[in-house]
Design an enzyme around this catalytic site. Structure first.
Site, PDB file in Angstrom:
ATOM      1  N   ASP A  92      58.509  53.496  -8.618  1.00 57.33           N
ATOM      2  CA  ASP A  92      57.791  52.448  -9.342  1.00 57.33           C
ATOM      3  C   ASP A  92      57.152  53.012 -10.602  1.00 57.33           C
ATOM      4  OD1 ASP A  92      56.552  50.132 -10.098  1.00 57.33           O
ATOM      5  OD2 ASP A  92      55.076  50.117  -8.491  1.00 57.33           O
ATOM      6  N   ASP A 293      59.619  48.381 -16.126  1.00 57.20           N
ATOM      7  CA  ASP A 293      59.138  48.610 -14.771  1.00 57.20           C
ATOM      8  C   ASP A 293      60.273  48.636 -13.763  1.00 57.20           C
ATOM      9  OD1 ASP A 293      57.630  48.826 -12.497  1.00 57.20           O
ATOM     10  OD2 ASP A 293      56.958  46.749 -12.499  1.00 57.20           O
TER      11      ASP A 293
END
Length: 536
Positions: A92, A293
């Site tokens: 992440d 992201d």
């Protein structure tokens, strides 16, 4: 989000733990995904996941590891503790904390053992586990959360054994897997409650401090939707994995910030390239900050931009699904949706930006003419408060995240390249091998409540749209669905929030509800309730 961590305990987190080793080595994190055929991807659960063996790199000062692609998100195979306990953590870039699942989490104790596939960490079996506090709490934009205890622990990944890394062990969470956040330390959960003086050295920091890499920088290559391998390479760039120029773009700052906290860069416009190679820009002068992201599956842009993309695809909005839809047959067309960043353009092929709409039972939704339904994986950012480019964009880009110089370098990815040409990232402002500065070097200023830029989108004309679809004539409309898609639209974000843990404010720096991780997992409940009547 709020982190309830007492200042006297939090202060421990800023203590330096380990001296650097004498010589930096290489650490490479490869990415592995399960190869699937079109029409077999299940939106509701991750199926038939497998991991590949770690693949070493011979280039010093870099670290590479294999990651598993579980349909929508990417995972690293790691080992935590002494002796090592094998776990699978989601990569992440939109958050900065590493946390792992504990057997104490009631969510993991359900009869179907939902956490077994990605693994559960047992602190009592590790001789290197050193507790810090029991006040870890983090919440994400998809409504998931985790809370538990901070601790120092040994963390092995890609052949690098990082000592005394601060991780968190979740004793309460509503997700099945842990997270490997690799963003800026000032975006850690503890910072949102007690300020930057309480931030700790996270994984990129300690990889440098302990001599595995030379700079806090890593390269992301997700490869295409159907590929079986890709990589995230800490401390290096693989020049075989991209084409054209690798262009450095400044990371945008929040107003009043001297250092960024998230990987926002400025999106200047969007357009498309037709099957005949001609292009058209449908939105220009956007000046829109977008978060790159890896923890988000789809893309979220201002209304003008995502509607312009839908128009270019001749897509129709499905109220029931909450997305624009089009026939999956157009993915065979050699056309792309294009994203413009200063002096670099990333072209996302139609097969990467359209996603099959499949129910929990594995049934492919179809239009009344029998053609399979695909979701256009660009949606409105209205409920999120920020714009995000997730995995369906990132697969087409080679991205270098440079935390030391506050830059992101972009180039067009080369899909399915089996060769490697890895070069270590050194130190200093010119550390990224082969990268050239963008024409604009000043970062965009972000407000604390990040809002979308005000711009107008030019609708793609019928002629332009027809050019994209000319080889398939697959244009469809909502009325062509097997069952009428009527009814009022319900906000995806609102539905998720209504059933999730308490959150505070909009996504972004000051709320610390990570704007990343807007998962398709969160899309599950809505899809089940909304589209089961569409199955033929």
């Amino acid at each position: 989000m709020r982190v309830q961590l007492f200042p006297t305990i939090a202060a421990i987190l800023v203590v330096s733990t380990t001296a650097a080793s004498a010589e930096a080595e290489s650490v490479q994190f490869d990415i592995a995904r399960q190869k699937r055929s079109p029409g077999t991807i299940d939106l509701f659960k991750h199926r038939h996941r497998h991991r590949l063996a770690k693949r070493a790199t011979s280039v010093s000062h870099t670290v590479q590891e294999i990651l598993d692609n579980y349909d929508y998100l990417y995972y690293a195979n790691v080992s935590v503790g002494t002796p090592g306990q094998k776990l699978r953590l989601q990569i992440d870039t939109g958050s900065s904390d590493i946390w792992v699942q504990s057997a104490q989490n009631e969510f993991c104790q359900e009869s179907d053992n939902p956490c077994n596939e990605t693994g559960i960490f047992q602190p009592q079996r590790s001789s290197s586990f050193s507790p810090i506090s029991n006040n870890f709490y983090i919440a994400y934009g998809d409504g998931s959360y985790a809370k538990g205890e901070y601790a120092y622990e040994t963390f092995d990944i890609g052949g690098a054994s990082v000592k005394n890394l601060t991780i968190a062990v979740a004793t309460d969470a509503n997700a099945t897997e842990g997270i490997m956040g690799i963003g800026y330390p000032n975006n850690e959960a503890v910072v949102s409650s007690y300020g930057s003086s309480y931030q700790y050295k996270n994984l990129p920091d300690l990889l440098v401090e302990q001599g595995f890499i030379q700079s806090r920088a890593y390269s992301l290559w997700l490869n295409d939707l159907e590929a079986s391998t890709g990589s995230i390479l800490f401390g290096g760039v693989d020049r075989a994995k991209y084409s054209g120029n690798l262009v450095q773009l400044p990371i945008d700052l929040y107003t009043g910030e001297s250092q960024p906290s998230e990987f926002f860069i400025t999106l200047d416009g969007v357009g498309y390239t037709n099957a005949d190679g001609s292009g058209n820009e449908v939105v220009s002068n956007m000046g829109e900050p977008v978060l790159l992201d890896s923890g988000t599956s789809f893309n979220y842009l201002p209304d003008g931009a995502f509607r312009a993309i839908a128009n270019a695809l001749s897509a129709s909005y499905s109220v029931r699904l909450g997305y624009y839809v089009q026939s999956c047959t157009i993915t065979s067309v050699n056309a792309s949706i294009d994203f413009y960043f200063d002096s670099v353009t990333i072209k996302v092929p139609l097969k990467e930006i359209l996603y099959p709409a499949i129910t929990a039972s594995g049934r492919q939704l179809t239009f009344s003419n029998g053609q399979p339904v695909c979701l256009v994986t660009v949606a409105s950012n209205r409920d999120l408060g920020v714009s995000i480019l997730g995995d369906t964009f990132l697969r087409s880009a080679y991205v270098v995240y440079d935390l030391d110089n506050n830059m992101v370098s972009l180039a067009q990815t080369v899909f399915n390249e089996t060769k490697s040409d890895i070069v270590a990232i050194g130190t200093g402002t010119t550390a990224i091998p082969g990268a050239t500065p963008a024409a604009t070097t000043a970062p965009l200023a972000l407000s604390s409540a990040t809002s979308s830029s005000d711009f107008l989108a030019a609708d793609a004309s019928a002629t332009d749209s027809a050019l994209i679809l000319s080889t398939t004539q697959a244009t469809t409309r909502t009325s062509d669905l097997a069952t009428s898609v009527t009814g009022s639209r319900t906000s995806l974000s609102a539905l998720l929030t209504a059933t999730s843990a308490p959150q505070s404010g909009a996504a972004g720096k000051h709320s610390h509800i990570s704007s990343g991780r807007v998962w398709l997992d969160g899309f599950v409940a809505i899809m089940v309730a909304s589209v089961c009547t569409l199955i033929i």
